[in-house]
Write a protein that holds these residues in place. Structure first.
Motif, PDB file in Angstrom:
ATOM      1  N   HIS A  93      35.071  48.671 -66.788  1.00 51.50           N
ATOM      2  CA  HIS A  93      34.798  47.279 -67.132  1.00 51.50           C
ATOM      3  C   HIS A  93      35.273  46.302 -66.060  1.00 51.50           C
ATOM      4  CE1 HIS A  93      38.959  47.829 -68.470  1.00 51.50           C
ATOM      5  NE2 HIS A  93      39.088  46.517 -68.467  1.00 51.50           N
ATOM      6  N   LYS A  94      36.151  46.763 -65.168  1.00 50.83           N
ATOM      7  CA  LYS A  94      36.626  45.890 -64.092  1.00 50.83           C
ATOM      8  C   LYS A  94      35.836  46.090 -62.794  1.00 50.83           C
ATOM      9  CE  LYS A  94      41.332  45.722 -65.924  1.00 50.83           C
ATOM     10  NZ  LYS A  94      42.755  45.989 -65.682  1.00 50.83           N
ATOM     11  N   LEU A  95      35.356  47.306 -62.591  1.00 49.55           N
ATOM     12  CA  LEU A  95      34.662  47.618 -61.342  1.00 49.55           C
ATOM     13  C   LEU A  95      33.157  47.359 -61.408  1.00 49.55           C
ATOM     14  CD1 LEU A  95      36.485  50.958 -60.424  1.00 49.55           C
ATOM     15  CD2 LEU A  95      36.851  48.716 -59.415  1.00 49.55           C
ATOM     16  N   ILE A  96      32.570  47.601 -62.580  1.00 52.64           N
ATOM     17  CA  ILE A  96      31.114  47.416 -62.709  1.00 52.64           C
ATOM     18  C   ILE A  96      30.684  45.992 -62.325  1.00 52.64           C
ATOM     19  CG2 ILE A  96      29.257  47.243 -64.422  1.00 52.64           C
ATOM     20  CD1 ILE A  96      30.414  49.767 -65.745  1.00 52.64           C
ATOM     21  N   PRO A  97      31.391  44.932 -62.770  1.00 53.26           N
ATOM     22  CA  PRO A  97      30.954  43.581 -62.363  1.00 53.26           C
ATOM     23  C   PRO A  97      30.920  43.386 -60.846  1.00 53.26           C
ATOM     24  CG  PRO A  97      32.509  43.440 -64.178  1.00 53.26           C
ATOM     25  CD  PRO A  97      32.502  44.870 -63.743  1.00 53.26           C
ATOM     26  N   LEU A  98      31.868  44.023 -60.125  1.00 49.09           N
ATOM     27  CA  LEU A  98      31.883  43.870 -58.671  1.00 49.09           C
ATOM     28  C   LEU A  98      30.650  44.514 -58.045  1.00 49.09           C
ATOM     29  CD1 LEU A  98      35.622  44.540 -57.691  1.00 49.09           C
ATOM     30  CD2 LEU A  98      34.516  42.399 -58.236  1.00 49.09           C
ATOM     31  N   LEU A  99      30.315  45.725 -58.507  1.00 50.08           N
ATOM     32  CA  LEU A  99      29.158  46.414 -57.939  1.00 50.08           C
ATOM     33  C   LEU A  99      27.863  45.684 -58.301  1.00 50.08           C
ATOM     34  CD1 LEU A  99      28.179  48.880 -56.336  1.00 50.08           C
ATOM     35  CD2 LEU A  99      27.873  50.057 -58.503  1.00 50.08           C
ATOM     36  N   LEU A 100      27.745  45.271 -59.561  1.00 46.87           N
ATOM     37  CA  LEU A 100      26.509  44.598 -59.978  1.00 46.87           C
ATOM     38  C   LEU A 100      26.349  43.231 -59.310  1.00 46.87           C
ATOM     39  CD1 LEU A 100      26.190  45.472 -63.766  1.00 46.87           C
ATOM     40  CD2 LEU A 100      25.079  46.519 -61.818  1.00 46.87           C
ATOM     41  N   SER A 101      27.472  42.621 -58.922  1.00 42.75           N
ATOM     42  CA  SER A 101      27.375  41.350 -58.190  1.00 42.75           C
ATOM     43  C   SER A 101      26.671  41.556 -56.853  1.00 42.75           C
ATOM     44  CB  SER A 101      28.768  40.762 -57.945  1.00 42.75           C
ATOM     45  OG  SER A 101      29.344  40.350 -59.154  1.00 42.75           O
ATOM     46  N   ALA A 135      23.762  48.657 -53.290  1.00 41.26           N
ATOM     47  CA  ALA A 135      24.395  48.524 -54.605  1.00 41.26           C
ATOM     48  C   ALA A 135      23.551  49.203 -55.684  1.00 41.26           C
ATOM     49  CB  ALA A 135      24.612  47.050 -54.940  1.00 41.26           C
ATOM     50  N   LEU A 136      22.235  49.021 -55.626  1.00 36.36           N
ATOM     51  CA  LEU A 136      21.352  49.658 -56.604  1.00 36.36           C
ATOM     52  C   LEU A 136      21.378  51.179 -56.482  1.00 36.36           C
ATOM     53  CD1 LEU A 136      18.291  47.216 -56.467  1.00 36.36           C
ATOM     54  CD2 LEU A 136      19.787  47.621 -58.422  1.00 36.36           C
ATOM     55  N   PHE A 137      21.465  51.676 -55.234  1.00 35.91           N
ATOM     56  CA  PHE A 137      21.558  53.125 -55.009  1.00 35.91           C
ATOM     57  C   PHE A 137      22.813  53.678 -55.690  1.00 35.91           C
ATOM     58  CE2 PHE A 137      23.705  56.350 -52.384  1.00 35.91           C
ATOM     59  CZ  PHE A 137      22.832  57.419 -52.556  1.00 35.91           C
ATOM     60  N   THR A 171      22.961  37.470 -65.736  1.00 36.64           N
ATOM     61  CA  THR A 171      21.535  37.816 -65.840  1.00 36.64           C
ATOM     62  C   THR A 171      21.342  39.323 -65.768  1.00 36.64           C
ATOM     63  OG1 THR A 171      21.066  35.748 -64.664  1.00 36.64           O
ATOM     64  CG2 THR A 171      19.252  37.303 -64.896  1.00 36.64           C
ATOM     65  N   VAL A 172      22.018  39.953 -64.807  1.00 36.70           N
ATOM     66  CA  VAL A 172      21.904  41.415 -64.634  1.00 36.70           C
ATOM     67  C   VAL A 172      22.440  42.142 -65.867  1.00 36.70           C
ATOM     68  CG1 VAL A 172      22.615  43.376 -63.218  1.00 36.70           C
ATOM     69  CG2 VAL A 172      22.079  41.204 -62.124  1.00 36.70           C
TER      70      VAL A 172
END
Length: 763
Positions: free
Chosen positions: A263-271, A284-286, A363-364
């Motif tokens: 929950h802390k790392l996913i926002p960084l990658l999706l950003s 990032a999508l890969f 949005t993502v």
């Protein structure tokens, strides 16, 4: 073990170097430099076997390490170069560690004795990196020394030392992961002190080192670095943002405790999936797809039902967007409740870049969460109510996209149950904006049964008149436009409330800016209802519209919204208003009584005068105005021509006279109809000949002339005698135009004299 021959050769070489070694203790720096040069030359040039080199170098090691403290910079440099050559070529370099590591620690980590030359500090760090490379796991006993050195060199003032230290830390962490984790936390502080260095290459090196240190060290340090890494997502350097993406992606794939930090790392990658650089987005999508697939495999048993009976993609899924895989969606479902509160805070942060990133990320997330958004609706809507009013346009656009996704994935009943009561309680532009976006994101099928409820709320006076600001009225318009574009033919049942809203917008102060858009919405409404133009639309609802606005006609003032709405309906409906005179006339009779608000009457009379100028296209389009003309003149115009004190009253008399003149000029009234009202009109018009307003006096003269012409010698002498003195006064008027009009009127007056007139008496 060296053979006897190798030992003999080693002994000979050592004896040859003995003289130079003795010179290293000389007080003369030139002698020391010369000796070190000779040692370096012989140690590097001799074609010695590895065993011999090992023996010779171990003899040279202590003297060379002492030279690391030599006062002369060149001597220290030669000593480092010789040590570097030896470490690189020794068959058993680990035998040097008991002497080499303390010496390097003293020179690089001791706060009291630090190498002053930055190039030599760099050379020593490079030597340390070489030691890690060639010794590997043999360095595990020197963990404390290594950490102490790296703690100092990572924050070294020289950028190249920082970069080299980061490389060294990466290599060392990978060499001894089973020991490194015990001390890894000690490197986090210096790394975070350096992560914002002005050189982008240093920042990249620090981010890469941080990734490896935590990967092979203590995972708990993730909490200490997250905010720093998040800040680097705003970095101007593409390489820095790319480095953050790689580090976070690798952690999500390989970190031992990654489940605890999803929950802390996913926002960084999706950003990073919304980065402005396509390469970073693709990277990032890969990673994200790979992470989702890996998690899917690791949790195959839990996901068995979902894998076997996957939810089909919605037919109205956002166009041009590829649906994320099940693993990716599940990861968001399970972590959304932990991620959303932070985004809700960041989306209203004082830093613009933070707000933009947070809105993009939201949005993502919503795109992944799909119908799981439902359980977070209250937090989401309260967040969007604030963010959609942001001064930064990009934040607003992203917030609107989020609201559209809510409309796509959430049942219409759910979002309407939350938005409509709030809108009724406190009508705000942000509530309307989100309602319009949710409607746009929804489908005709989902909204069909809710249309009356939506339009009943937005057409309420409290909502329609919630604010006079253009922005508020624009959002109200967007709600209607969204309903029309999404629901199409289903709008037939809500046509009237939609017209109420659009007419209210036209009646507001914002109408100048929104007039064209409102007209487009009305045209769209006529097209989907297959009507032949706007006049057909007004014809369909003219009775309802007039009944709606006239409910409060007894209490209208200049500030009444209904006054403006009535004016819009009458003027915009064109020829259709001529079919509704039976409703319009009673409204005019009521609101134009002298007891009503003067300013309001002035406004309505001004509107009337414009309509009467094009009477055959408006009020007389059906040729029926004459049926109401007598009542209109006697009950509406004449009472307003009576004198009252005040400028406003004077303006009302002027505009009333204008209406009367236009009416007489329009040829709507026949001679018989004029004769029926002449009795009431002449005494009143004679009084208006004395008005202060030049326009009023001029038109009064013309009206009298028109009445005289209409009477055709049928006016009795008493009436003629009352008119004559007043016209004579006008011949002395200050205005040339009025004197000319008075003369023409007198000419008509003389033509009205009949045989009944006592010429002798009045000669």
């Amino acid at each position: 073990m060296a053979t006897d021959g190798e030992q003999r050769v080693a002994s000979e070489v050592t004896q040859a170097l003995a003289r130079h070694l003795n010179c290293l203790n000389d007080d003369n720096k030139i002698s020391r430099k010369r000796a070190l040069t000779a040692i370096h030359k012989q140690a590097t040039d001799l074609n010695l076997s590895s065993s011999v080199l090992q023996e010779v170098f171990l003899e040279l090691l202590k003297p060379l390490l002492r030279c690391l403290s030599d006062p002369t910079e060149k001597c220290r440099e030669l000593a480092i170069q010789t040590l570097e050559h030896g470490v690189r070529h020794l068959p058993r370099p680990e035998e040097t560690l008991p002497y080499l590591m303390p010496a390097l620690t003293q020179r690089l980590a001791n706060p009291e004795v630090v190498e002053p030359a930055e190039e030599l500090r760099l050379a020593m760090v490079q030597l340390l990196g070489l030691v890690v490379e060639v010794c590997g796991k043999k360095l595990s006993p020197y963990l404390d020394e290594m950490i102490r050195i790296l703690q100092r060199t990572i924050v070294d003032p020289f950028p190249d030392v920082k970069k080299e230290s980061c490389k060294c830390a990466i290599s060392y962490a990978k060499c001894i992961p089973e020991h490194f984790h015990m001390q890894s936390e000690s490197l986090i502080k210096p790394l975070m002190q350096t992560i914002s260095h002005q050189h982008s290459k240093v920042r990249v090196a620090v981010i890469q080192a941080t990734g490896t240190v935590i990967q092979y060290g203590n995972g708990k340090s993730v909490d200490d670095v997250l905010s720093h890494l998040a800040q680097r997502l705003f970095d101007d350097s593409v390489q820095v943002r790319q480095a953050v993406t790689v580090v976070v992606g690798d952690w999500l794939l390989d970190l031992r405790d990654r489940y605890s930090y999803f929950h802390k790392l996913i926002p960084l990658l999706l950003s990073s999936t919304t980065d402005e650089i396509p390469e970073i987005r693709q990277l990032a999508l890969f990673y994200w797809e790979k992470i989702g697939s890996q998690w899917e495999k690791e949790n195959e048993e839990d996901l068995k039902d979902k894998l076997d009976f996957s939810t089909p993609c919605l037919s109205y899924y956002p166009a041009g967007v590829q649906r994320p895989g099940l693993g990716c969606r599940e990861l968001i479902f399970r972590n959304l409740s932990k991620i959303l509160p932070a985004i809700s805070r960041d989306i209203t942060d004082w830093v613009v870049e933070t707000r933009i990133k947070a809105s993009q990320l939201l949005t993502v997330l919503l795109l992944h969460a799909e119908d799981h958004i439902t359980q977070h609706m209250e937090l989401l809507l309260s967040t969007l109510y604030r963010s959609c009013l942001d001064e930064e346009q990009q934040v607003v656009c992203n917030s609107v996209k989020c609201a559209e996704l809510i409309g796509t994935f959430v049942n219409a009943e759910v979002f309407l149950n939350l938005i409509l009561p709030v809108l009724q309680k406190s009508p705000l532009a942000s509530h309307l904006m989100n309602l319009a976006a949710c409607i746009r994101g929804s489908s005709k099928e989902m909204l069909r049964s809710h249309l009356p409820r939506i339009t009943n709320v937005i057409s309420q006076a409290e909502v329609c008149n919630g604010s006079e600001k253009v922005f508020y009225q624009e959002q109200l318009l967007f709600c209607v436009q969204s309903l029309i574009s999404v629901c199409q033919q289903d709008c037939e049942e809500i046509c009237f409330p939609c017209m109420k809203v659009l007419i209210t917008i036209l009646a507001s102060p914002a109408s100048e800016d929104l007039y064209e858009k409102v007209q487009c919405a009305l045209v769209s409404l006529t097209e989907i209802l297959n009507l032949n133009g706007l006049h057909e639309l007004y014809r369909r609802h003219i009775q309802q519209l007039l009944d709606w606005v006239s409910e409060t006609k007894d209490h209208w003032t200049i500030y009444s919204v209904e006054t403006a709405q009535f004016e819009v309906i009458v003027t915009e409906s064109g020829s259709v208003i001529g079919e509704a005179l039976g409703v319009v006339m009673p409204v005019l009779q009521t609101c134009l009584q002298p007891t009503q608000d003067p300013q309001m009457r002035l406004k309505v009379f001004t509107m009337l005068s414009k309509l009467l100028l094009k009477a055959n296209e408006t009020v007389n389009s059906q040729g029926q105005f004459h049926c109401y003309s007598e009542t209109f003149i006697k009950d509406v115009l004449v009472p307003n021509l009576k004198w009252q004190a005040g400028r406003t009253a004077g303006a009302i008399r002027t505009v009333t006279v204008s209406c009367l003149w236009v009416l007489l000029q329009s040829e709507i009234l026949s001679h018989e109809e004029v004769l029926r009202v002449e009795e009431v009109l002449i005494p009143t018009i004679i009084m208006t000949l004395e008005e202060d307003s030049k326009m009023c006096r001029l038109m009064s003269c013309r009206i009298i002339r028109a009445l005289l012409n209409a009477c055709e010698r049928q006016m009795n002498p008493d009436k003629l005698n009352k008119i004559y003195p007043e016209l004579l006064k006008r011949l002395d008027d200050a205005s040339d135009e009025i004197r000319v009009a008075a003369a023409k009127t007198l000419n008509c007056w003389f033509k009205c004299i009949t045989d009944e007139y006592e010429r002798t008496t009045y000669k």
